[in-house]
Design a protein around this motif. Structure first.
Motif, PDB file in Angstrom:
ATOM      1  N   TYR A  40      33.795  38.970  41.083  1.00  0.00           N
ATOM      2  CA  TYR A  40      34.347  38.849  39.733  1.00  0.00           C
ATOM      3  C   TYR A  40      35.436  39.905  39.511  1.00  0.00           C
ATOM      4  O   TYR A  40      36.504  39.614  38.973  1.00  0.00           O
ATOM      5  N   GLY A  41      35.160  41.136  39.951  1.00  0.00           N
ATOM      6  CA  GLY A  41      36.151  42.193  39.814  1.00  0.00           C
ATOM      7  C   GLY A  41      37.416  41.907  40.605  1.00  0.00           C
ATOM      8  O   GLY A  41      38.529  42.185  40.135  1.00  0.00           O
ATOM      9  N   ALA A  44      39.348  39.323  38.673  1.00  0.00           N
ATOM     10  CA  ALA A  44      39.924  39.947  37.478  1.00  0.00           C
ATOM     11  C   ALA A  44      41.138  40.796  37.844  1.00  0.00           C
ATOM     12  O   ALA A  44      42.158  40.792  37.146  1.00  0.00           O
ATOM     13  N   GLU A  48      44.881  40.227  36.448  1.00  0.00           N
ATOM     14  CA  GLU A  48      45.569  41.288  35.706  1.00  0.00           C
ATOM     15  C   GLU A  48      46.860  41.714  36.397  1.00  0.00           C
ATOM     16  O   GLU A  48      47.859  42.017  35.740  1.00  0.00           O
ATOM     17  N   LEU A 217      29.093  38.689  33.135  1.00  0.00           N
ATOM     18  CA  LEU A 217      30.276  39.553  33.115  1.00  0.00           C
ATOM     19  C   LEU A 217      31.366  38.967  32.228  1.00  0.00           C
ATOM     20  O   LEU A 217      32.099  39.707  31.565  1.00  0.00           O
ATOM     21  N   ASP A 218      31.483  37.652  32.215  1.00  0.00           N
ATOM     22  CA  ASP A 218      32.456  37.019  31.334  1.00  0.00           C
ATOM     23  C   ASP A 218      32.128  37.325  29.879  1.00  0.00           C
ATOM     24  O   ASP A 218      32.998  37.683  29.076  1.00  0.00           O
ATOM     25  N   SER A 219      30.844  37.204  29.527  1.00  0.00           N
ATOM     26  CA  SER A 219      30.424  37.472  28.153  1.00  0.00           C
ATOM     27  C   SER A 219      30.594  38.949  27.800  1.00  0.00           C
ATOM     28  O   SER A 219      31.005  39.297  26.683  1.00  0.00           O
ATOM     29  N   TRP A 220      30.313  39.816  28.752  1.00  0.00           N
ATOM     30  CA  TRP A 220      30.348  41.251  28.499  1.00  0.00           C
ATOM     31  C   TRP A 220      31.776  41.787  28.418  1.00  0.00           C
ATOM     32  O   TRP A 220      32.121  42.575  27.542  1.00  0.00           O
ATOM     33  N   THR A 221      32.613  41.349  29.356  1.00  0.00           N
ATOM     34  CA  THR A 221      33.979  41.883  29.425  1.00  0.00           C
ATOM     35  C   THR A 221      34.982  41.083  28.610  1.00  0.00           C
ATOM     36  O   THR A 221      35.999  41.624  28.175  1.00  0.00           O
ATOM     37  N   LEU A 223      36.932  38.924  29.835  1.00  0.00           N
ATOM     38  CA  LEU A 223      38.135  38.741  30.655  1.00  0.00           C
ATOM     39  C   LEU A 223      38.367  37.285  31.025  1.00  0.00           C
ATOM     40  O   LEU A 223      39.495  36.861  31.253  1.00  0.00           O
TER      41      LEU A 223
END
Length: 453
Positions: A40-41, A44, A48, A217-221, A223
């Motif tokens: 995921y990172g 991302a 970015e 991670l989508d919900s948390w970040t 992004l």
């Protein structure tokens, strides 16, 4: 001379019932968490970087909007970075994408840095390749490296299973569903027979956990999901005789275009390998020039030609009414040229550009009588996908599940297009050597090393 005693085949059920196998399942589940988070990172970071280079940087340098020529120097820089990575780091940046989607073997942790750097430089700066191959290599390499760190005397079979599970976790949500990722890896590696479930179950477990991590991670970040999805799909008509005929025609045309893309890349590749640094930079500049030509002629953004197509295929379908037939055909031709050039010199995966090219071609075909927009799009995606990947089951599922409910309606004609394209692709490949035949269970190249080798 006495005959050698026959070796009894392994009993897959006995393997599954063993304590060691339960340990593999636990390890696959545990490793699925950090590997999917790293994947995921990675996605991302690539996203970015694309935004930074193509939106923020030009404005920071005083431009009101990103100049149309901007991609030419940016992709030349990408060529320099990728060439240096391939020349000087272990692993040579991962496998050659012109050979298709390669899996199998035991991934190497030593290759992980070069795979990551080459992929970030390629994808983040706009090369026409996807992230799936680097993610497969990174996931497998990290999983094998973790096992070797914990247990240095781990058996090769166990390492292979854990490496596959790491790859499953890394691409668990990339195609929109962990099941699609599992089919992709299963079909690309040629897994079959009684041992299929033995290898597949740890991978599915890791993929399921990885999908949950992606969602969390989508919900948390906030992004994004970084998975292939379509938000606006027009209603599809029920299959007709005319639609089946067009599916056959698309299935016959896709192998011709796919073979031309692949063979052009394979012919360019030896020349680039002999003069890696200057010719990779020149190839990058050429890709940027192709994008410049597209926006100059069509007035559409350069993003239509650049990048993998993962995030632009949805808007292409949603806004298809704003594209003329001529613009769609121009997009198919120029995206294919940029795709072929990217395959010859850079690092990444072949999946998403093939789907985009097929989708654009199918939308152009949908202007013909008897073929609606969604059906044309679906048969184009399926036929072109299998022409490049040679994975028929995966391509049928990709072209139909991608469309949600409408996918069930168009599935019969998609199957026709995929089967015709698959057979045509294999017939056109008869004169190819194993080294140039591409990946998949049909060619000898499919049994080569892992992506991270």
């Amino acid at each position: 001379m006495p005959a050698e005693p026959a070796v009894a085949p392994q009993d897959p059920f006995a393997i599954v019932r063993s304590r060691n196998y339960l340990g593999l399942l636990v390890m696959a589940g545990v490793l699925g968490v950090p590997i999917s988070a790293i994947a995921y990172g990675f996605l991302a970071l690539v996203s970015e970087l694309q935004s930074l280079v193509y939106n923020d940087l030009p404005k920071g340098l005083g431009f009101k909007d990103t100049p149309d020529w901007w991609a030419v120097p940016v992709l030349a820089v990408a060529g320099v970075l990728v060439a240096l990575t391939i020349q000087y780091l272990p692993g040579r940046g991962g496998h050659e994408p012109a050979d298709g989607l390669k899996t199998g073997g035991t991934p190497s942790i030593a290759a992980v840095p070069s795979v990551a750097l080459a992929a970030i430089a390629s994808l983040g700066l706009g090369v026409v390749l996807g992230p799936e191959a680097p993610l497969i290599a990174l996931g497998g390499g990290l999983a094998v490296g973790a096992v070797r760190l914990i247990k240095r005397d781990a058996q090769p079979n166990a390492l292979a299973v854990i490496g596959a599970a790491g790859s499953f976790a890394a691409i668990s949500e990339l195609l929109g569903s962990p099941v699609l990722g599992a089919f992709l890896l299963m079909e690309a590696s040629g897994l079959a027979g009684p041992m299929l479930g033995v290898v597949l179950v740890p991978g599915l477990l890791a993929a399921g956990i990885g999908s949950l991590i992606f969602t969390g991670l989508d919900s948390w970040t906030g992004l994004g999901t970084y998975s292939l999805s379509l938000t606006h799909v027009p209603a599809a008509d029920r299959p007709t005789v005319a639609a089946f005929c067009w599916a056959v025609l698309v299935g016959l045309a896709a192998p011709v275009l796919g073979t031309a893309i692949r063979r052009t890349a394979l012919r360019l590749r030896p020349h680039i390998q002999r003069h890696r640094l200057p010719l990779t930079a020149l190839t990058g500049a050429l890709i940027g020039a192709i994008a410049l030509l597209y926006t100059t002629i069509s007035g559409k953004p350069i993003s239509g030609v650049l990048f993998s197509g993962e995030t632009t295929i949805g808007p292409l379908l949603a806004n298809q009414a704003t594209f003329s037939v001529g613009t769609l055909l121009l997009l198919v031709v120029l995206k294919s040229l940029a795709y072929s050039a990217s395959l010859s010199a850079f690092r990444g995966g072949p999946v998403f550009p093939s789907l985009f090219v097929g989708g654009a071609g199918g939308l152009a075909m949908s202007h013909l009588p008897g073929l609606d927009v969604t059906t044309g799009f679906a048969i184009g995606v399926g036929a072109m996908g299998v022409a490049m990947l040679r994975l028929p089951m995966t391509c049928v599922l990709l072209a139909t599940l991608l469309l949600g409910v409408e996918g069930l309606t168009v599935m019969p004609v998609v199957i026709v297009a995929v089967v015709v394209s698959y057979v045509g692709t294999l017939r056109l490949a008869r004169g190819e050597t194993p080294a140039t035949a591409g990946a998949g269970p049909d060619g000898a190249a499919a049994s080569g090393g892992a992506s991270a080798s």
